[in-house]
Design a protein around this motif. Structure first.
Motif, PDB file in Angstrom:
ATOM      1  N   ALA A 142      38.437 -41.304  29.193  1.00  0.00           N
ATOM      2  CA  ALA A 142      38.686 -41.139  27.761  1.00  0.00           C
ATOM      3  C   ALA A 142      38.673 -42.490  27.041  1.00  0.00           C
ATOM      4  O   ALA A 142      38.127 -42.613  25.936  1.00  0.00           O
ATOM      5  CB  ALA A 142      40.015 -40.424  27.549  1.00  0.00           C
ATOM      6  N   LYS A 176      35.010 -37.635  20.261  1.00  0.00           N
ATOM      7  CA  LYS A 176      36.233 -36.861  20.071  1.00  0.00           C
ATOM      8  C   LYS A 176      36.386 -35.971  21.297  1.00  0.00           C
ATOM      9  O   LYS A 176      35.538 -35.118  21.572  1.00  0.00           O
ATOM     10  CB  LYS A 176      36.177 -36.020  18.801  1.00  0.00           C
ATOM     11  N   ILE A 177      37.473 -36.171  22.033  1.00  0.00           N
ATOM     12  CA  ILE A 177      37.606 -35.606  23.374  1.00  0.00           C
ATOM     13  C   ILE A 177      38.782 -34.638  23.444  1.00  0.00           C
ATOM     14  O   ILE A 177      39.866 -34.913  22.922  1.00  0.00           O
ATOM     15  CB  ILE A 177      37.800 -36.732  24.408  1.00  0.00           C
ATOM     16  N   CYS A 221      41.441 -38.118  20.651  1.00  0.00           N
ATOM     17  CA  CYS A 221      41.661 -37.435  21.924  1.00  0.00           C
ATOM     18  C   CYS A 221      42.877 -36.520  21.810  1.00  0.00           C
ATOM     19  O   CYS A 221      43.928 -36.936  21.328  1.00  0.00           O
ATOM     20  CB  CYS A 221      41.877 -38.466  23.030  1.00  0.00           C
ATOM     21  N   TYR A 267      34.687 -31.369  18.373  1.00  0.00           N
ATOM     22  CA  TYR A 267      34.840 -32.072  19.650  1.00  0.00           C
ATOM     23  C   TYR A 267      33.477 -32.325  20.283  1.00  0.00           C
ATOM     24  O   TYR A 267      32.598 -31.465  20.285  1.00  0.00           O
ATOM     25  CB  TYR A 267      35.715 -31.262  20.606  1.00  0.00           C
TER      26      TYR A 267
END
Length: 337
Positions: free
Chosen positions: A80, A87-88, A112, A131
């Motif tokens: 990450a 965008k996780i 995140c 996402y």
């Protein structure tokens, strides 16, 4: 705790005797049954009788094939952090609150978000198109979702040969399941023999080495200390992680040799009366410094006369740039499936 420790010692071969042989025979029969169930499930997925659902969002899975101590959560955090422009969504199984809190505390910000649920398919379905990427923590056995990249971590110190499936051994599924993995990271040891063994199972595997590099120590207020500050002091250590040997090896690498070691099973929730016994043993041995892991700091919520220090360690993947480039270009791997 007694039965859990007894079981772990039995599986890892530290228990002997005729009664233990009887228990192992019973566990062997259960292990055979477990193998049949897992193999049947994998067969149904492999042949398409059970479907893995494909999503528009890219999915990376970080998992293992054995239980305990391979460093999945640390790798999820590293992935990450290496993708700041994405965008996780990070999806966890919903157990092990320490992992949830550790990831949330390590990845603060809007790019995140962490989700913990037993039904990760439902969470993934509900994610908005905002996402870019979903990372599954402990996702190798979760076959309801089709992944773009399957990363599996293996403990190089323990290896995989002559391993039984649960509950007699540590394997969560047969070793030939690694045929569906894209990447294996061999942790804790430069085990070339294991790498060759894995290549025979899956010639397409990309194999990397992983290890923790111990850095400094940090108190609970965030102040950083050098390992040299502890070299001439009596210290103790505490661990409730999957592979405490790695933690102890890191301390040894820094020249720190704890006089007292308090080792508990993974995810163990420490009770206050248990902590008071730890505190009493330390103080009676003239020890005031207790070194813990990053994951364990959330277990210590009690006022204490001890000074708690967190061992900071960086997860290093070798060759790192090749691995991170592979992750950044995860969309390329869609063609490998």
């Amino acid at each position: 705790m007694f039965f859990r420790k007894f079981y772990i010692d039995l599986v890892e071969g530290r228990k002997r005797g005729s009664f233990i042989i009887f228990i192992k025979l019973f566990l062997f029969l259960l292990s055979l049954l477990y193998r049949v169930v897992v193999s049947l499930r994998n067969y149904l997925y492999d042949k398409g009788f059970l479907k893995s659902r494909k999503f528009n969002i890219r999915v990376i899975s970080v998992g293992n094939i054995t239980w305990g101590g391979t460093g999945k959560t640390s790798l999820v955090i590293k992935l990450a952090k290496s993708l700041p422009d994405f965008k996780i969504a990070i999806l966890l199984r919903g157990y092990g609150q320490d992992e949830v809190d550790l990831i949330k505390n390590s990845l603060r910000g809007d790019s995140c978000k962490v989700f913990a649920s037993k039904n990760r398919l439902k969470i993934l379905t509900s994610l908005s198109s905002d996402y870019d990427l979903a990372i599954f923590d402990d996702g190798f056995q979760y076959r309801r979702v089709k992944k773009d990249l399957e990363i599996v971590l293996v403990n190089g110190k323990e290896g995989l040969k002559r391993r039984f499936l649960l509950p007699l051994g540590k394997l969560r599924e047969p070793i030939n399941s690694l045929k569906r993995a894209d990447v294996v990271i061999i942790m804790h040891s430069l085990n070339r023999e294991l790498g060759s063994f894995l290549k025979k199972i899956n010639p397409k595997l990309r194999i990397f080495q992983g290890r923790y590099i111990p850095q400094n120590l940090r108190d609970l207020r965030g102040k950083i200390y050098s390992p040299r500050d502890f070299l001439n002091k009596e210290i103790a250590c505490f661990s409730a992680i999957g592979w405490p040997e790695g933690f102890l090896n890191s301390l040894k690498e820094l020249g720190l040799l704890p006089k007292l070691k308090f080792i508990y099973p993974d995810h163990y929730q420490l009770k206050e009366e248990e902590f008071r016994k730890i505190e009493e043993k330390c103080l009676s041995s003239a020890i005031t410094d207790l070194i813990i892991t990053e994951k364990d700091k959330l277990r210590f919520k009690f006022p204490t006369q001890l000074s708690l220090f967190i061992l900071e360690a960086e997860l290093q993947i070798n060759p790192e740039e090749e691995f991170l480039n592979l992750v950044r270009n995860v969309s390329v791997f869609k063609n490998l499936k």
